[in-house]
Design a protein around this motif. Structure first.
Motif, mmCIF file in Angstrom:
data_model
loop_
_atom_site.group_PDB
_atom_site.id
_atom_site.type_symbol
_atom_site.label_atom_id
_atom_site.label_comp_id
_atom_site.label_asym_id
_atom_site.label_seq_id
_atom_site.Cartn_x
_atom_site.Cartn_y
_atom_site.Cartn_z
ATOM 1 N N CYS A 1 0.756 2.801 6.454
ATOM 2 C CA CYS A 1 1.420 2.869 5.151
ATOM 3 C C CYS A 1 0.428 3.443 4.135
ATOM 4 O O CYS A 1 -0.586 2.811 3.854
ATOM 5 C CB CYS A 1 1.849 1.473 4.703
ATOM 6 S SG CYS A 1 2.931 0.620 5.854
ATOM 7 N N THR A 2 0.705 4.623 3.614
ATOM 8 C CA THR A 2 -0.179 5.208 2.627
ATOM 9 C C THR A 2 0.558 5.397 1.315
ATOM 10 O O THR A 2 1.763 5.643 1.291
ATOM 11 C CB THR A 2 -0.750 6.570 3.085
ATOM 12 O OG1 THR A 2 0.272 7.564 3.037
ATOM 13 C CG2 THR A 2 -1.333 6.498 4.483
ATOM 14 N N ALA A 3 -0.192 5.253 0.228
ATOM 15 C CA ALA A 3 0.379 5.456 -1.105
ATOM 16 C C ALA A 3 -0.751 5.461 -2.115
ATOM 17 O O ALA A 3 -1.833 4.906 -1.866
ATOM 18 C CB ALA A 3 1.372 4.348 -1.447
ATOM 19 N N ALA A 4 -0.504 6.071 -3.253
ATOM 20 C CA ALA A 4 -1.463 5.997 -4.348
ATOM 21 C C ALA A 4 -1.560 4.554 -4.847
ATOM 22 O O ALA A 4 -2.611 4.119 -5.311
ATOM 23 C CB ALA A 4 -1.047 6.941 -5.475
ATOM 24 N N ASP A 5 -0.478 3.814 -4.720
ATOM 25 C CA ASP A 5 -0.434 2.393 -5.087
ATOM 26 C C ASP A 5 -0.915 1.575 -3.895
ATOM 27 O O ASP A 5 -0.134 1.142 -3.053
ATOM 28 C CB ASP A 5 1.001 2.018 -5.479
ATOM 29 C CG ASP A 5 1.193 0.535 -5.749
ATOM 30 O OD1 ASP A 5 0.201 -0.224 -5.758
ATOM 31 O OD2 ASP A 5 2.358 0.136 -5.937
ATOM 32 N N GLU A 6 -2.224 1.351 -3.825
ATOM 33 C CA GLU A 6 -2.807 0.656 -2.679
ATOM 34 C C GLU A 6 -2.271 -0.768 -2.532
ATOM 35 O O GLU A 6 -2.017 -1.226 -1.425
ATOM 36 C CB GLU A 6 -4.330 0.631 -2.807
ATOM 37 C CG GLU A 6 -5.030 0.066 -1.599
ATOM 38 C CD GLU A 6 -6.542 0.183 -1.675
ATOM 39 O OE1 GLU A 6 -7.182 -0.048 -0.638
ATOM 40 O OE2 GLU A 6 -7.077 0.500 -2.748
ATOM 41 N N ALA A 7 -2.082 -1.453 -3.645
ATOM 42 C CA ALA A 7 -1.565 -2.827 -3.586
ATOM 43 C C ALA A 7 -0.153 -2.852 -3.014
ATOM 44 O O ALA A 7 0.184 -3.717 -2.197
ATOM 45 C CB ALA A 7 -1.589 -3.470 -4.971
ATOM 46 N N GLY A 8 0.681 -1.910 -3.417
ATOM 47 C CA GLY A 8 2.048 -1.842 -2.906
ATOM 48 C C GLY A 8 2.077 -1.517 -1.425
ATOM 49 O O GLY A 8 2.854 -2.113 -0.668
ATOM 50 N N ALA A 9 1.241 -0.575 -0.996
ATOM 51 C CA ALA A 9 1.173 -0.231 0.427
ATOM 52 C C ALA A 9 0.666 -1.420 1.231
ATOM 53 O O ALA A 9 1.156 -1.699 2.328
ATOM 54 C CB ALA A 9 0.280 0.985 0.638
ATOM 55 N N GLY A 10 -0.298 -2.146 0.673
ATOM 56 C CA GLY A 10 -0.825 -3.325 1.352
ATOM 57 C C GLY A 10 0.214 -4.415 1.501
ATOM 58 O O GLY A 10 0.314 -5.062 2.561
ATOM 59 N N ALA A 11 0.992 -4.630 0.459
ATOM 60 C CA ALA A 11 2.046 -5.647 0.521
ATOM 61 C C ALA A 11 3.070 -5.283 1.592
ATOM 62 O O ALA A 11 3.527 -6.152 2.346
ATOM 63 C CB ALA A 11 2.717 -5.792 -0.840
ATOM 64 N N LEU A 12 3.429 -4.020 1.677
ATOM 65 C CA LEU A 12 4.385 -3.589 2.698
ATOM 66 C C LEU A 12 3.796 -3.771 4.090
ATOM 67 O O LEU A 12 4.466 -4.289 4.989
ATOM 68 C CB LEU A 12 4.790 -2.131 2.489
ATOM 69 C CG LEU A 12 5.715 -1.571 3.564
ATOM 70 C CD1 LEU A 12 7.048 -2.311 3.586
ATOM 71 C CD2 LEU A 12 5.925 -0.098 3.387
ATOM 72 N N ALA A 13 2.546 -3.373 4.294
ATOM 73 C CA ALA A 13 1.910 -3.516 5.602
ATOM 74 C C ALA A 13 1.868 -4.990 6.020
ATOM 75 O O ALA A 13 2.143 -5.317 7.177
ATOM 76 C CB ALA A 13 0.505 -2.922 5.584
ATOM 77 N N ARG A 14 1.564 -5.873 5.083
ATOM 78 C CA ARG A 14 1.552 -7.307 5.408
ATOM 79 C C ARG A 14 2.951 -7.800 5.773
ATOM 80 O O ARG A 14 3.119 -8.603 6.689
ATOM 81 C CB ARG A 14 0.969 -8.110 4.246
ATOM 82 C CG ARG A 14 -0.541 -7.964 4.101
ATOM 83 C CD ARG A 14 -1.122 -8.908 3.073
ATOM 84 N NE ARG A 14 -0.603 -8.684 1.726
ATOM 85 C CZ ARG A 14 -1.040 -7.755 0.886
ATOM 86 N NH1 ARG A 14 -2.022 -6.939 1.255
ATOM 87 N NH2 ARG A 14 -0.513 -7.638 -0.314
ATOM 88 N N SER A 15 3.968 -7.293 5.076
ATOM 89 C CA SER A 15 5.335 -7.738 5.376
ATOM 90 C C SER A 15 5.798 -7.234 6.738
ATOM 91 O O SER A 15 6.600 -7.887 7.401
ATOM 92 C CB SER A 15 6.310 -7.309 4.276
ATOM 93 O OG SER A 15 6.598 -5.928 4.352
ATOM 94 N N ILE A 16 5.295 -6.096 7.176
ATOM 95 C CA ILE A 16 5.624 -5.573 8.503
ATOM 96 C C ILE A 16 4.870 -6.372 9.573
ATOM 97 O O ILE A 16 5.425 -6.714 10.617
ATOM 98 C CB ILE A 16 5.283 -4.071 8.607
ATOM 99 C CG1 ILE A 16 6.266 -3.253 7.759
ATOM 100 C CG2 ILE A 16 5.282 -3.602 10.060
ATOM 101 C CD1 ILE A 16 5.891 -1.793 7.601
ATOM 102 N N ALA A 17 3.613 -6.692 9.292
ATOM 103 C CA ALA A 17 2.779 -7.392 10.271
ATOM 104 C C ALA A 17 3.151 -8.870 10.423
ATOM 105 O O ALA A 17 2.985 -9.438 11.508
ATOM 106 C CB ALA A 17 1.312 -7.265 9.883
ATOM 107 N N ALA A 18 3.662 -9.491 9.367
ATOM 108 C CA ALA A 18 3.943 -10.931 9.387
ATOM 109 C C ALA A 18 4.828 -11.367 10.557
ATOM 110 O O ALA A 18 4.510 -12.344 11.225
ATOM 111 C CB ALA A 18 4.540 -11.382 8.056
ATOM 112 N N PRO A 19 5.922 -10.671 10.843
ATOM 113 C CA PRO A 19 6.760 -11.107 11.969
ATOM 114 C C PRO A 19 6.301 -10.551 13.322
ATOM 115 O O PRO A 19 7.015 -10.642 14.307
ATOM 116 C CB PRO A 19 8.145 -10.589 11.598
ATOM 117 C CG PRO A 19 7.876 -9.375 10.787
ATOM 118 C CD PRO A 19 6.596 -9.662 10.034
ATOM 119 N N GLY A 20 5.108 -9.940 13.360
ATOM 120 C CA GLY A 20 4.596 -9.434 14.632
ATOM 121 C C GLY A 20 4.525 -7.927 14.753
ATOM 122 O O GLY A 20 4.172 -7.405 15.810
#
Length: 84
Positions: free
Chosen positions: A44-63
């Motif tokens: 997940c890449t974006a100029a908004d690093e915090a937003g990309a990080g939140a999305l990556a965590r939400s994808i990783a959370a369920p496995g």
């Protein structure tokens, strides 16, 4: 053959890597979620690093498998860093 017969058991994108720009919100976030649901490992890449990080965590959370990188898609040096 049906679509179900052609789709691998772990998802159509199993063992694939998807690099999604603009993944912090909107269409980019939706694409990243869909690709992850299909089995891809998502960058997940974006100029908004915090937003990309939140999305990556939400994808990783369920496995799922995802990581986030800050990335201004219009800068050539940023592409070199992301692809390294």
């Amino acid at each position: 053959m049906t679509h179900a017969q052609l789709t691998p058991p772990h998802g159509r994108l199993h063992r694939k890597v998807a690099l999604v720009t603009g993944a912090a919100s909107g269409i980019g976030a939706a694409c990243a979620r869909l690709m992850a649901a299909a089995g891809a490992r998502v960058v997940c890449t974006a100029a908004d690093e915090a937003g990309a990080g939140a999305l990556a965590r939400s994808i990783a959370a369920p496995g799922g498998h995802a990581l986030a990188l800050a990335h201004g898609a219009t800068a050539e040096a940023a592409w070199e860093r992301v692809m390294a």
